[in-house]
Design a protein around this motif. Structure first.
Motif, PDB file in Angstrom:
ATOM      1  N   LYS A  21       0.820  -1.204   0.000  1.00  0.00           N
ATOM      2  CA  LYS A  21       0.000   0.000   0.000  1.00  0.00           C
ATOM      3  C   LYS A  21       0.858   1.260   0.000  1.00  0.00           C
ATOM      4  O   LYS A  21       0.335   2.364  -0.031  1.00  0.00           O
ATOM      5  CB  LYS A  21      -0.931  -0.013   1.208  1.00  0.00           C
ATOM      6  N   ASN A  26      -1.391   6.135  -3.331  1.00  0.00           N
ATOM      7  CA  ASN A  26      -1.972   6.209  -1.987  1.00  0.00           C
ATOM      8  C   ASN A  26      -1.424   7.411  -1.223  1.00  0.00           C
ATOM      9  O   ASN A  26      -2.155   8.068  -0.485  1.00  0.00           O
ATOM     10  CB  ASN A  26      -1.728   4.917  -1.209  1.00  0.00           C
ATOM     11  N   TYR A  36      -6.622   9.237  12.097  1.00  0.00           N
ATOM     12  CA  TYR A  36      -5.719   8.089  12.146  1.00  0.00           C
ATOM     13  C   TYR A  36      -6.367   6.879  11.479  1.00  0.00           C
ATOM     14  O   TYR A  36      -5.727   6.184  10.688  1.00  0.00           O
ATOM     15  CB  TYR A  36      -5.349   7.776  13.601  1.00  0.00           C
ATOM     16  N   ASN A  37      -7.642   6.624  11.766  1.00  0.00           N
ATOM     17  CA  ASN A  37      -8.327   5.469  11.183  1.00  0.00           C
ATOM     18  C   ASN A  37      -8.459   5.577   9.666  1.00  0.00           C
ATOM     19  O   ASN A  37      -8.366   4.576   8.956  1.00  0.00           O
ATOM     20  CB  ASN A  37      -9.691   5.249  11.833  1.00  0.00           C
ATOM     21  N   GLU A  38      -8.670   6.770   9.145  1.00  0.00           N
ATOM     22  CA  GLU A  38      -8.743   6.947   7.692  1.00  0.00           C
ATOM     23  C   GLU A  38      -7.392   6.644   7.039  1.00  0.00           C
ATOM     24  O   GLU A  38      -7.334   5.993   5.994  1.00  0.00           O
ATOM     25  CB  GLU A  38      -9.181   8.372   7.350  1.00  0.00           C
ATOM     26  N   LYS A  40      -5.074   4.731   8.338  1.00  0.00           N
ATOM     27  CA  LYS A  40      -4.863   3.296   8.526  1.00  0.00           C
ATOM     28  C   LYS A  40      -5.629   2.494   7.478  1.00  0.00           C
ATOM     29  O   LYS A  40      -5.135   1.488   6.969  1.00  0.00           O
ATOM     30  CB  LYS A  40      -5.285   2.905   9.942  1.00  0.00           C
ATOM     31  N   GLN A  41      -6.817   2.923   7.122  1.00  0.00           N
ATOM     32  CA  GLN A  41      -7.591   2.261   6.059  1.00  0.00           C
ATOM     33  C   GLN A  41      -6.865   2.359   4.724  1.00  0.00           C
ATOM     34  O   GLN A  41      -6.854   1.420   3.940  1.00  0.00           O
ATOM     35  CB  GLN A  41      -8.967   2.898   5.911  1.00  0.00           C
ATOM     36  N   LEU A  42      -6.245   3.489   4.480  1.00  0.00           N
ATOM     37  CA  LEU A  42      -5.560   3.735   3.218  1.00  0.00           C
ATOM     38  C   LEU A  42      -4.234   2.990   3.119  1.00  0.00           C
ATOM     39  O   LEU A  42      -3.935   2.363   2.108  1.00  0.00           O
ATOM     40  CB  LEU A  42      -5.329   5.244   3.049  1.00  0.00           C
ATOM     41  N   GLY A  44      -2.903   0.773   5.654  1.00  0.00           N
ATOM     42  CA  GLY A  44      -2.768  -0.412   6.490  1.00  0.00           C
ATOM     43  C   GLY A  44      -2.237  -0.019   7.861  1.00  0.00           C
ATOM     44  O   GLY A  44      -2.075   1.170   8.166  1.00  0.00           O
ATOM     45  N   ALA A  45      -1.942  -1.007   8.675  1.00  0.00           N
ATOM     46  CA  ALA A  45      -1.434  -0.741  10.026  1.00  0.00           C
ATOM     47  C   ALA A  45      -0.005  -0.202   9.932  1.00  0.00           C
ATOM     48  O   ALA A  45       0.797  -0.691   9.135  1.00  0.00           O
ATOM     49  CB  ALA A  45      -1.452  -2.016  10.858  1.00  0.00           C
ATOM     50  N   TRP A  60       5.005   4.038   8.098  1.00  0.00           N
ATOM     51  CA  TRP A  60       4.696   2.853   7.314  1.00  0.00           C
ATOM     52  C   TRP A  60       5.920   2.592   6.447  1.00  0.00           C
ATOM     53  O   TRP A  60       6.377   3.492   5.744  1.00  0.00           O
ATOM     54  CB  TRP A  60       3.484   3.100   6.420  1.00  0.00           C
TER      55      TRP A  60
END
Length: 85
Positions: A21, A26, A36-38, A40-42, A44-45, A60
């Motif tokens: 990713k 991206n 943060y969650n958006e 992370k969705q884009l 990954g962790a 990342w």
């Protein structure tokens, strides 16, 4: 038999490489104010995160190829990258 194994190995390598990713596409989707969650969705962790005062910094990737994002109050305030493909 060796030829089939080589073809299978090459296909696996291409599949794994395509799953990353960490791409320019991206990275270009990152926007100031994302949560943060958006992110992370884009992407990954994250591979690592650290908190310093009110800033959460997540990375990342690794030292050679990465995306780094800084969050304040769970929102993106700064992001940068190196060696994305």
């Amino acid at each position: 038999m060796k030829r089939i194994a080589l073809i299978a190995l090459a296909a696996l390598a291409l599949t794994l490489g395509a799953c990353s990713k960490l791409t320019v596409e991206n990275y270009d989707k990152l926007k100031m104010g994302m949560t943060y969650n958006e992110v992370k969705q884009l992407l990954g962790a994250p591979d690592k995160c650290s908190d310093l005062l009110a800033v959460k910094s997540c990375t990342w990737g690794n030292d050679a190829r990465y995306v780094q994002v800084n969050f304040v109050a769970d929102q993106v305030v700064l992001f940068n990258s190196a060696n994305l493909r």
